[in-house]
Design a protein around this motif. Structure first.
Motif, short mmCIF file in Angstrom:
data_model
loop_
_atom_site.label_atom_id
_atom_site.label_comp_id
_atom_site.label_asym_id
_atom_site.label_seq_id
_atom_site.Cartn_x
_atom_site.Cartn_y
_atom_site.Cartn_z
N PHE A 126 0.82 -1.22 0.00
CA PHE A 126 0.00 0.00 0.00
C PHE A 126 0.86 1.28 0.00
CE2 PHE A 126 -2.42 3.13 2.67
CZ PHE A 126 -3.38 3.46 1.73
N PRO A 127 1.80 1.44 0.98
CA PRO A 127 2.58 2.69 0.94
C PRO A 127 3.51 2.80 -0.26
CG PRO A 127 3.31 1.26 2.73
CD PRO A 127 2.07 0.65 2.18
N ILE A 128 3.99 1.63 -0.76
CA ILE A 128 4.87 1.70 -1.94
C ILE A 128 4.08 2.26 -3.14
CG2 ILE A 128 6.08 0.30 -3.68
CD1 ILE A 128 7.18 -1.41 -1.40
N ILE A 129 2.84 1.76 -3.33
CA ILE A 129 2.05 2.25 -4.48
C ILE A 129 1.69 3.73 -4.27
CG2 ILE A 129 0.07 1.82 -5.99
CD1 ILE A 129 -0.05 -1.04 -4.89
N ILE A 130 1.41 4.11 -3.01
CA ILE A 130 1.11 5.53 -2.73
C ILE A 130 2.34 6.38 -3.08
CG2 ILE A 130 0.68 7.22 -0.88
CD1 ILE A 130 -1.82 5.70 -1.18
N ALA A 131 3.54 5.91 -2.68
CA ALA A 131 4.76 6.67 -2.96
C ALA A 131 4.97 6.80 -4.47
CB ALA A 131 5.96 6.00 -2.30
N ILE A 132 4.69 5.73 -5.22
CA ILE A 132 4.82 5.80 -6.70
C ILE A 132 3.84 6.84 -7.23
CG2 ILE A 132 4.44 4.54 -8.86
CD1 ILE A 132 5.32 1.97 -7.36
N ALA A 133 2.61 6.81 -6.69
CA ALA A 133 1.58 7.75 -7.16
C ALA A 133 2.05 9.19 -6.98
CB ALA A 133 0.28 7.52 -6.39
N LEU A 134 2.59 9.48 -5.80
CA LEU A 134 3.02 10.85 -5.52
C LEU A 134 4.27 11.20 -6.33
CD1 LEU A 134 1.70 12.95 -3.63
CD2 LEU A 134 0.80 10.66 -3.42
N GLY A 135 5.10 10.18 -6.62
CA GLY A 135 6.28 10.41 -7.46
C GLY A 135 5.88 10.87 -8.85
N LEU A 136 4.68 10.47 -9.30
CA LEU A 136 4.21 10.86 -10.64
C LEU A 136 3.56 12.24 -10.64
CD1 LEU A 136 2.57 7.44 -11.56
CD2 LEU A 136 4.65 8.39 -12.56
N ASN A 137 3.46 12.84 -9.44
CA ASN A 137 2.72 14.10 -9.33
C ASN A 137 3.69 15.28 -9.23
OD1 ASN A 137 0.58 15.88 -8.87
ND2 ASN A 137 0.86 15.71 -6.66
N GLY A 138 4.45 15.51 -10.28
CA GLY A 138 5.40 16.62 -10.27
C GLY A 138 4.73 17.93 -10.62
N MET A 208 6.38 11.71 1.02
CA MET A 208 6.04 12.02 -0.38
C MET A 208 4.72 12.78 -0.46
SD MET A 208 8.33 10.67 -2.47
CE MET A 208 7.60 10.32 -4.05
N VAL A 209 3.73 12.31 0.33
CA VAL A 209 2.41 12.94 0.28
C VAL A 209 2.51 14.39 0.75
CG1 VAL A 209 0.07 12.91 1.23
CG2 VAL A 209 1.15 10.78 0.57
N VAL A 210 3.28 14.60 1.85
CA VAL A 210 3.36 15.96 2.41
C VAL A 210 4.16 16.87 1.47
CG1 VAL A 210 4.30 17.32 4.32
CG2 VAL A 210 3.03 15.21 4.78
N PHE A 211 5.31 16.39 0.98
CA PHE A 211 6.18 17.29 0.21
C PHE A 211 5.83 17.38 -1.27
CE2 PHE A 211 8.42 16.83 4.15
CZ PHE A 211 8.78 18.14 4.40
N TYR A 220 -5.13 15.09 -1.22
CA TYR A 220 -3.76 15.03 -0.71
C TYR A 220 -3.73 15.30 0.80
CZ TYR A 220 -2.23 14.97 -5.53
OH TYR A 220 -2.02 14.62 -6.83
N ALA A 221 -4.58 16.24 1.26
CA ALA A 221 -4.58 16.59 2.68
C ALA A 221 -4.98 15.36 3.52
CB ALA A 221 -5.54 17.74 2.93
N TRP A 222 -6.05 14.67 3.09
CA TRP A 222 -6.53 13.52 3.88
C TRP A 222 -5.67 12.28 3.63
CZ3 TRP A 222 -9.35 13.83 8.06
CH2 TRP A 222 -10.07 15.01 8.26
N LEU A 223 -4.99 12.26 2.47
CA LEU A 223 -4.06 11.16 2.22
C LEU A 223 -2.89 11.24 3.21
CD1 LEU A 223 -3.61 8.77 0.32
CD2 LEU A 223 -2.29 10.26 -1.16
N ALA A 224 -2.50 12.47 3.56
CA ALA A 224 -1.42 12.65 4.55
C ALA A 224 -1.87 12.04 5.88
CB ALA A 224 -1.09 14.12 4.70
N VAL A 225 -3.14 12.28 6.25
CA VAL A 225 -3.67 11.69 7.49
C VAL A 225 -3.68 10.17 7.39
CG1 VAL A 225 -5.71 11.53 8.99
CG2 VAL A 225 -5.10 13.71 7.95
N ALA A 226 -4.09 9.66 6.21
CA ALA A 226 -4.15 8.20 6.01
C ALA A 226 -2.77 7.59 6.18
CB ALA A 226 -4.70 7.89 4.62
N MET A 227 -1.75 8.25 5.63
CA MET A 227 -0.40 7.68 5.72
C MET A 227 0.15 7.80 7.13
SD MET A 227 -0.43 6.40 2.92
CE MET A 227 0.95 5.37 3.35
N LEU A 228 -0.22 8.89 7.83
CA LEU A 228 0.22 9.02 9.23
C LEU A 228 -0.41 7.88 10.04
CD1 LEU A 228 1.67 10.66 11.43
CD2 LEU A 228 -0.45 11.94 11.76
N ALA A 229 -1.71 7.60 9.77
CA ALA A 229 -2.39 6.51 10.49
C ALA A 229 -1.73 5.17 10.18
CB ALA A 229 -3.87 6.48 10.11
#
Ligand SMILES: Nc1nc2c(ncn2[C@@H]2O[C@H](COP(=O)(O)OP(=O)(O)OP(=O)(O)O)[C@@H](O)[C@H]2O)c(=O)[nH]1
Length: 486
Positions: A126-138, A208-211, A220-229
């Protein structure tokens, strides 16, 4: 073509909620790390409810994120959707394996270790795919104009990968290292390797989500909460005792928050978008129906309303009246004072019409150029005539003020018509007769109100008689009729 302008930014209230939830997560994890090893009560029913909630949250979130991908073509959303689909596919099986009997069915060679390995795939994937997703969001996010094709391709690929993982785990075709002992105590691999690995991948995804996401949208805001959880869940899992310990329960609750946060954001987004679309529809309807210069209804709206009112008048057997008016000598007004003064004169005449015509059901429209139309449902010819006279009076009593202060008299000519419609085509008939009356007003010296000629009335009565089948009226108006009135 994908639409890209519908991203919703988080408001002040959302930021406050995000801060509160984050604080609860941090304080809760601190507490769970200290007290995590304590035994809790064994509640298999908790697992059922937890599993159902996670599955529903994840499936709906995956679908809503897929919709975002189809809308925007941004691969970030495709991968976010894949991350939630990943959990939706693995979590039910993992939770079923935990349920009381531990084994799914005897034909599957699966138990606590397999459950722990599925938990690992779930929580690292789950976090690896999330990190890939955010990596594509330049700054220039990668987009496609064929989102449907990519959706099929990516989702099929993920389903195949998950099917392979589940098959290998459930049928015992590979022997996975033990992670959980018979008495449900977590083994060293889980505590010393998997737990820290989960915490690390979740921490990286959170970074990745925050930066990269920078809280730019609700998601993105609630995804940061999801990843913190998810990070809290990983950390607490390292320190929790066994299955059904206090730490284990706390980790499950963090897992629920992780699943529900983006789901909630997407629900709020969908609601906000729905309201926005309604608002924009209203605005568009207004723009499409109003004449920009006079702010009266435009010709299109008039034609639509005329059709509606004709149908209503037929249904309710009520009269429908129409006033057509045209500013007198407007060409010479334009020639003398300029086109801009002409425009202001049109606005002034429109104001006079608005001043007199006040019933909500009436439709005052700019019919074209310097010609106006006022549709009057349930109004007799005499009442329409009086109203037209009132408008005429108001226009002629309101001289037009030129920029140099000079005043110019403005007048208009009016044609009034009324009928009891019997067929939908009577709309055209009503306009034709009001126009004929207007022509008569122009010929009679202008600045006056005229009705249709008497012969028009006779012809109309004849038509109505034909439709209603009244032979006595037909006889009265037949070509050999001796009626002196016609
Ligand atoms: N300023 C301005 N002029 C317009 C507009 N629409 C139409 N006109 C002008 O209105 C004038 C209408 O002229 P005509 O149809 O000859 O009618 P008239 O001069 O008013 O003569 P009568 O109707 O017989 O009294 C034309 O010169 C059009 O260019 C508009 O939106 N703004």
């Amino acid at each position: 073509m994908p639409v890209r302008q519908l991203d919703i930014q988080p408001g002040k209230k959302q930021f406050v909620s995000i801060i509160i939830v984050s604080l609860i997560l941090l304080v809760g994890s601190g507490w769970a790390i200290v007290n995590g090893a304590e035994e809790g009560s064994v509640s298999p029913t908790f697992l059922g409810s937890y599993g159902t909630a996670v599955f529903i949250f994840e499936v709906i979130t995956a679908l809503l994120l897929l919709a975002q991908f189809l809308r925007t073509g941004r691969f970030t959303y495709a991968f976010l959707s894949l991350a939630y689909l990943w959990v939706a596919l693995i979590s039910p099986v993992q939770i079923m394996l935990l349920h009381e009997t531990i084994t799914l069915t005897p034909s599957f060679q699966a138990g606590g270790t397999e459950a722990a390995w599925l938990w690992t795939f779930w929580h690292i994937g789950f976090p690896i795919i999330i990190a890939i997703a955010l990596g594509l969001n330049g700054a220039n996010p990668i987009v496609t104009d064929r989102p449907k094709f990519w959706a099929w391709y990516l989702f099929t690929a993920e389903i195949i990968v998950v099917a392979i993982i589940l098959t290998l785990s459930l049928f015992g075709w590979v022997t996975l290292p033990e992670m959980v002992s018979q008495d449900n105590q977590f083994g060293n691999i889980l505590k010393n390797i998997i737990g820290p690995l989960v915490a690390f991948t979740c921490g990286t995804a959170l970074f990745m989500v925050v930066f990269k996401g920078r809280f730019r949208t609700d998601i993105y805001a609630w995804l940061a909460v999801a990843m913190l959880a998810a990070l809290c869940e990983g950390l607490v899992s390292i320190y929790s005792g066994s299955r059904f310990s206090v730490g284990w329960y706390a980790a499950r609750i963090f897992s629920l928050i992780s699943s529900g946060a983006v789901f909630l954001a997407l629900l709020l987004d969908t609601m906000a978008l729905y309201l926005k679309v309604i608002e924009q529809n209203k605005e568009l309807r207004k723009i499409a129906s109003i004449d920009k210069l006079s702010q009266l209804s435009n010709r299109r709206e008039f034609d639509e309303r005329l059709n509606e009112e004709i149908r209503r008048a037929i249904r309710e057997r009520k009269p429908l009246s129409l006033i057509m008016l045209d500013i007198d000598f407007f060409k010479s007004f334009n020639d003398s004072y300029g086109h801009q003064a002409g425009d202001r004169c049109i606005v002034q005449v429109a104001d006079s019409i608005r001043h007199v015509v006040s019933r909500p059901a009436d439709v005052a429209a700019r019919y074209g150029g310097e010609e106006f139309a006022v549709l009057l449902p349930d109004t007799s010819e005499q009442a329409a005539f009086e109203l037209a006279e009132e408008i005429r009076q108001h226009i002629s009593d309101t001289p037009f003020k030129l920029e140099n202060g000079e005043q110019v008299a403005v007048t208009a000519s009016f044609g009034v018509s009324c009928l009891h419609p019997t067929t939908p085509s009577d709309g055209g008939e009503l306009v034709k007769s009001a126009d004929a009356a207007l022509y008569l007003a122009k010929r009679s010296g202008r600045n006056c109100v005229q009705r249709p000629t008497h012969s028009w009335h006779c012809e109309r009565q004849l038509q109505e008689a034909k439709v209603d089948g009244h032979p006595e009226v037909l006889r009265k108006h037949s070509p050999v009729s001796t009626d002196p009135q016609c």
